[in-house]
Every structure is written in structure tokens, then in C-alpha cells.
Write a protein that holds these residues in place. Structure first.
Motif, PDB file in Angstrom:
ATOM      1  N   GLN A   1       0.859  -1.180   0.000  1.00 16.87           N
ATOM      2  CA  GLN A   1       0.000   0.000   0.000  1.00 16.87           C
ATOM      3  C   GLN A   1       0.895   1.230   0.000  1.00 16.87           C
ATOM      4  OE1 GLN A   1      -3.042  -0.026   2.996  1.00 16.87           O
ATOM      5  NE2 GLN A   1      -3.788   2.020   2.508  1.00 16.87           N
TER       6      GLN A   1
ATOM      7  N   VAL B   1      -2.991  -0.189  -3.820  1.00 15.72           N
ATOM      8  CA  VAL B   1      -3.174  -1.246  -2.827  1.00 15.72           C
ATOM      9  C   VAL B   1      -3.189  -2.563  -3.591  1.00 15.72           C
ATOM     10  CG1 VAL B   1      -4.627  -2.196  -1.004  1.00 15.72           C
ATOM     11  CG2 VAL B   1      -4.545   0.290  -1.362  1.00 15.72           C
TER      12      VAL B   1
ATOM     13  N   HIS C   1       5.197   4.048   1.633  1.00 17.82           N
ATOM     14  CA  HIS C   1       4.526   2.768   1.401  1.00 17.82           C
ATOM     15  C   HIS C   1       4.741   1.834   2.586  1.00 17.82           C
ATOM     16  CE1 HIS C   1       8.001   0.033  -0.130  1.00 17.82           C
ATOM     17  NE2 HIS C   1       8.518   1.037   0.526  1.00 17.82           N
TER      18      HIS C   1
END
Length: 231
Positions: A76, A82, A101
Motif C-alpha cells: 500500500q 493497494v 509505502h
């Protein structure tokens, strides 16, 4: 000239949830003789336990390639991506002017093994980008990333090319090296003869001042390696 980096000589850290081996200096592991090779800066061989992973953290001005060897990773990032990446998948995240991330083992029972690879870009700043793709398991050489991203390859911000090599038992391949280019071979599974020199899983080989490589799988199982062509 071929210079070996044996798997057992890599930096090794075990945090319980993460067992990691570093081909080049990274984090708390520092070796002035192993700071990278050409634009290749990091190859980390990570084993991540179930339901654990890297919390949200930032990067900038780095081409970050993740290759899943076993298991699946949950990704993500701050650009809204995602994703779940299964074994065999390649991910290329161009950090550009900055990206955040997180990466977690997507399984609650099985370990995750991956290679995290950093390549220094030849342009800095710019908008971050995200790419991922499974290139299959064809025998021979498969192009994974190039500066132009042609023919379905991932596009990398560096004059570099990444290829996947898979050889069946007793299969051979000769590879021509363009003039003034450096090569790095990272063995992933089984064994490989590189100009007659045996490398095993986790080993790396720097190739300099050569115009050709002779590759051969001497084992009874398929051999998988990543081959970097670098400035």
C-alpha cells in the motif's frame, strides 16, 4: 572479469519477524568494499514472518524493484496503490520526489521471501510511479525492465536492463554483452555456471570488461537468476 559475492558472506540480520541478508551495505550493515555496483545499490534477500512486515516509511529518488520468491506481499502506498503480489511477480516503484509505502506478508501462516532491489535513477524528482507484472516462467531470457519499457517491460529511470533467466537442467545459453556495459548476476534458485564458475542460490557475480557470458545449468532442477545490465 568475474567477481563472486558468496551468499554466506553477505550481511545478515535477524530481527525475529525479519531475517534479512544484504549483498551491499544497507541500514546497520556497513562494508566499504560492498557499497553497490554501478547503479545497483541494494539487493536484500528478506524472509518475513506471517502477519508482519514493514510499516509505512518513505523513499525518494530511487528505483525500487521487489521480486517475490515465495508467498505473497501486501503493498500500500501514498499514491493510492493497494496490491497483493504473489510469487513470481515483479514490482517497480519509482520513488521520484517522494513516496510512502508499507509492505506486509499477506499470509497468516506462511513465510514470505522476496528480493528488494534498489537502482539509483539517472533523473531525480518527478512524480512517483508504480508498476507490477508477472512475466511468467519461460525458459531462456525474459526482459523485465528497460529505460523505454518496450514490449511490455517495466520502465525504469536508469540506463539499465533487468532480465529473468530460467534454464532447464543441462540447458545452456550464451549472452552477448554490449561494449562498456557491466553485468551483475544474482542467483535465485538452484545453481548456474557463469563462464564455468558455479554460483548457488543467494550468490552474486559482478561481470566487468567482458563481451560475452556463457551460462549453463549443471543441476537436476530449473535454475533461476536475475541478470542486470548496467552502465
Amino acid at each position: 572479469m568475474i567477481t563472486l559475492r558468496k551468499a554466506e558472506h553477505r550481511g545478515h540480520l535477524d530481527f525475529g519477524w525479519l531475517n534479512t541478508k544484504h549483498s551491499f551495505s544497507f541500514g546497520s550493515y556497513y562494508d566499504p568494499e560492498h557499497m553497490g555496483f554501478s547503479a545497483l545499490r541494494v539487493i536484500n534477500d528478506d524472509i518475513i514472518q506471517p502477519n508482519t512486515g514493514f510499516d509505512t516509511h518513505g523513499h525518494r529518488d530511487m528505483e525500487i524493484i521487489t521480486y517475490i520468491i515465495q508467498g505473497a506481499i501486501r503493498h500500500q502506498d501514498s499514491e493510492g496503490n493497494v496490491e497483493i503480489l504473489p510469487a513470481g511477480e515483479f514490482q517497480l516503484m519509482s520513488a521520484g520526489k517522494g513516496i510512502y509505502h508499507s509492505e506486509y506478508n499477506a499470509s497468516d501462516s506462511e513465510p514470505l521471501q522476496l528480493l528488494q532491489i534498489w537502482i539509483e535513477p539517472n533523473t531525480r524528482g518527478g512524480k512517483p510511479s508504480y508498476q507490477q507484472k508477472n512475466f511468467g516462467q519461460e525458459f531462456g531470457l525474459t526482459t523485465i525492465a528497460t529505460p523505454d519499457g518496450e514490449n511490455g517491460a517495466l520502465q525504469i529511470k536508469q540506463d539499465a536492463t533487468l532480465r529473468q533467466l530460467i534454464l532447464a537442467p543441462n540447458q545452456s545459453l550464451e549472452f552477448d554483452i554490449p561494449l562498456n556495459r557491466n553485468m551483475y548476476v544474482q542467483q535465485v534458485q538452484s545453481e548456474l555456471l557463469v563462464d564455468g564458475i558455479t554460483i548457488s542460490a543467494g550468490d552474486g557475480a559482478k561481470v566487468e570488461h567482458q563481451t560475452q557470458l556463457k551460462l549453463h545449468n549443471p543441476s537436476t532442477t530449473n535454475s533461476t537468476a536475475l541478470i542486470f545490465e548496467l552502465p
